[in-house]
Design a protein around this motif. Sequence first.
Motif, mmCIF file in Angstrom:
data_model
loop_
_atom_site.group_PDB
_atom_site.id
_atom_site.type_symbol
_atom_site.label_atom_id
_atom_site.label_comp_id
_atom_site.label_asym_id
_atom_site.label_seq_id
_atom_site.Cartn_x
_atom_site.Cartn_y
_atom_site.Cartn_z
ATOM 1 N N GLY A 44 0.789 -1.226 0.000
ATOM 2 C CA GLY A 44 0.000 0.000 0.000
ATOM 3 C C GLY A 44 0.819 1.273 0.000
ATOM 4 O O GLY A 44 0.265 2.365 0.039
ATOM 5 N N MET A 45 2.140 1.155 -0.051
ATOM 6 C CA MET A 45 3.030 2.318 0.008
ATOM 7 C C MET A 45 3.926 2.369 -1.229
ATOM 8 O O MET A 45 4.050 1.393 -1.964
ATOM 9 N N GLY A 46 4.548 3.500 -1.426
ATOM 10 C CA GLY A 46 5.615 3.676 -2.390
ATOM 11 C C GLY A 46 6.833 4.145 -1.611
ATOM 12 O O GLY A 46 6.755 4.332 -0.392
ATOM 13 N N GLN A 47 7.960 4.333 -2.288
ATOM 14 C CA GLN A 47 9.144 4.807 -1.573
ATOM 15 C C GLN A 47 10.036 5.630 -2.481
ATOM 16 O O GLN A 47 10.018 5.484 -3.701
ATOM 17 N N VAL A 48 10.806 6.497 -1.830
ATOM 18 C CA VAL A 48 11.782 7.325 -2.523
ATOM 19 C C VAL A 48 13.122 7.089 -1.844
ATOM 20 O O VAL A 48 13.233 7.193 -0.624
ATOM 21 N N VAL A 49 14.119 6.751 -2.641
ATOM 22 C CA VAL A 49 15.480 6.565 -2.139
ATOM 23 C C VAL A 49 16.241 7.854 -2.439
ATOM 24 O O VAL A 49 16.413 8.236 -3.593
ATOM 25 N N PHE A 50 16.666 8.546 -1.384
ATOM 26 C CA PHE A 50 17.478 9.755 -1.507
ATOM 27 C C PHE A 50 18.926 9.353 -1.268
ATOM 28 O O PHE A 50 19.213 8.618 -0.320
ATOM 29 N N ASN A 72 14.741 13.706 6.556
ATOM 30 C CA ASN A 72 16.017 13.192 7.036
ATOM 31 C C ASN A 72 17.116 14.105 6.533
ATOM 32 O O ASN A 72 16.905 14.922 5.649
ATOM 33 N N ARG A 73 18.290 13.953 7.095
ATOM 34 C CA ARG A 73 19.464 14.672 6.603
ATOM 35 C C ARG A 73 20.260 13.714 5.750
ATOM 36 O O ARG A 73 20.095 12.491 5.841
ATOM 37 N N LEU A 74 21.113 14.253 4.909
ATOM 38 C CA LEU A 74 21.832 13.421 3.951
ATOM 39 C C LEU A 74 23.276 13.892 3.816
ATOM 40 O O LEU A 74 23.604 14.682 2.937
ATOM 41 N N PRO A 75 24.158 13.416 4.705
ATOM 42 C CA PRO A 75 25.575 13.760 4.556
ATOM 43 C C PRO A 75 26.186 13.025 3.359
ATOM 44 O O PRO A 75 25.593 12.084 2.836
ATOM 45 N N PRO A 76 27.371 13.425 2.933
ATOM 46 C CA PRO A 76 28.032 12.744 1.815
ATOM 47 C C PRO A 76 28.231 11.251 2.101
ATOM 48 O O PRO A 76 28.498 10.855 3.237
ATOM 49 N N GLY A 77 28.070 10.441 1.067
ATOM 50 C CA GLY A 77 28.311 9.009 1.187
ATOM 51 C C GLY A 77 27.184 8.251 1.874
ATOM 52 O O GLY A 77 27.381 7.122 2.323
ATOM 53 N N ARG A 78 25.999 8.833 1.932
ATOM 54 C CA ARG A 78 24.867 8.201 2.623
ATOM 55 C C ARG A 78 23.638 8.154 1.725
ATOM 56 O O ARG A 78 23.537 8.858 0.735
ATOM 57 N N TYR A 79 22.674 7.326 2.152
ATOM 58 C CA TYR A 79 21.374 7.260 1.494
ATOM 59 C C TYR A 79 20.325 6.956 2.556
ATOM 60 O O TYR A 79 20.653 6.505 3.654
ATOM 61 N N PHE A 80 19.074 7.216 2.246
ATOM 62 C CA PHE A 80 17.976 6.772 3.102
ATOM 63 C C PHE A 80 16.760 6.468 2.235
ATOM 64 O O PHE A 80 16.628 6.972 1.121
ATOM 65 N N VAL A 81 15.915 5.595 2.750
ATOM 66 C CA VAL A 81 14.692 5.202 2.058
ATOM 67 C C VAL A 81 13.519 5.832 2.792
ATOM 68 O O VAL A 81 13.366 5.652 3.997
ATOM 69 N N GLU A 109 6.007 1.310 -5.991
ATOM 70 C CA GLU A 109 7.062 1.906 -6.804
ATOM 71 C C GLU A 109 8.213 2.416 -5.940
ATOM 72 O O GLU A 109 8.007 2.888 -4.831
ATOM 73 N N THR A 110 9.433 2.325 -6.491
ATOM 74 C CA THR A 110 10.613 2.919 -5.874
ATOM 75 C C THR A 110 11.170 3.954 -6.831
ATOM 76 O O THR A 110 11.438 3.646 -7.988
ATOM 77 N N GLN A 111 11.315 5.180 -6.349
ATOM 78 C CA GLN A 111 11.931 6.246 -7.133
ATOM 79 C C GLN A 111 13.256 6.621 -6.480
ATOM 80 O O GLN A 111 13.453 6.400 -5.289
ATOM 81 N N TYR A 112 14.148 7.191 -7.269
ATOM 82 C CA TYR A 112 15.479 7.551 -6.800
ATOM 83 C C TYR A 112 15.717 9.036 -7.018
ATOM 84 O O TYR A 112 15.410 9.573 -8.078
ATOM 85 N N VAL A 113 16.281 9.697 -5.983
ATOM 86 C CA VAL A 113 16.580 11.125 -6.046
ATOM 87 C C VAL A 113 17.991 11.336 -5.511
ATOM 88 O O VAL A 113 18.320 10.890 -4.412
ATOM 89 N N ARG A 114 18.812 12.008 -6.302
ATOM 90 C CA ARG A 114 20.190 12.294 -5.887
ATOM 91 C C ARG A 114 20.303 13.741 -5.440
ATOM 92 O O ARG A 114 19.782 14.640 -6.086
ATOM 93 N N CYS A 115 20.983 13.951 -4.331
ATOM 94 C CA CYS A 115 21.308 15.295 -3.872
ATOM 95 C C CYS A 115 22.756 15.571 -4.249
ATOM 96 O O CYS A 115 23.650 14.795 -3.909
ATOM 97 N N ALA A 116 22.965 16.651 -4.968
ATOM 98 C CA ALA A 116 24.314 17.080 -5.341
ATOM 99 C C ALA A 116 24.478 18.523 -4.884
ATOM 100 O O ALA A 116 23.505 19.263 -4.777
ATOM 101 N N ILE A 117 25.698 18.911 -4.611
ATOM 102 C CA ILE A 117 25.982 20.271 -4.169
ATOM 103 C C ILE A 117 26.653 21.027 -5.309
ATOM 104 O O ILE A 117 27.683 20.610 -5.821
ATOM 105 N N GLY A 118 26.019 22.129 -5.714
ATOM 106 C CA GLY A 118 26.574 22.991 -6.752
ATOM 107 C C GLY A 118 27.072 24.279 -6.127
ATOM 108 O O GLY A 118 26.856 24.544 -4.948
ATOM 109 N N MET A 119 27.723 25.086 -6.913
ATOM 110 C CA MET A 119 28.245 26.360 -6.416
ATOM 111 C C MET A 119 27.128 27.384 -6.335
ATOM 112 O O MET A 119 26.354 27.546 -7.266
#
Length: 155
Positions: A44-50, A72-81, A109-119
Amino acid sequence: MKITRMMLACMMAATAAPLAAQSGGDAGAESTKAAPAIAPPPPGMGQVVFYRSSRVGALISCRVHEGGEVVNRLPPGRYFVHNTTPGVHEYSVRSEATDVIRLEVEEGETQYVRCAIGMGLGVGRPNLSPQSRDDFERRGRGLDEMAPYGGDRDG
């Protein structure tokens, strides 16, 4: 303006050396690791992997919000569902500017989202972008799972 940019460059250089030293000893081992296995969402749920694979901008937070609440917070080298109800969801990250991503999550469904740091102008800017499972497989090698958000004690 020059002083701010110079300070930012110094901070980035200061964090890059320790990170390079940390990863230098097992760089070959990390490249052979597989990306983390992601279980399917609960019924009954979906999920997003950050995830945040890059070490660039290590001092910049990638704290993911939904509706004003921290997911959630997302430091470098980590992921969370993030398990969530089916439907439209808006997630955001912010520093000197806010970036918002709008996703339609479907049941199962599982979706994926990447966090990147730009200038940014004075500091780095976190950016959320939708990605494929293949991108997570490629960039997700060696990522560690982030514990659930615990409020203020997480900094």
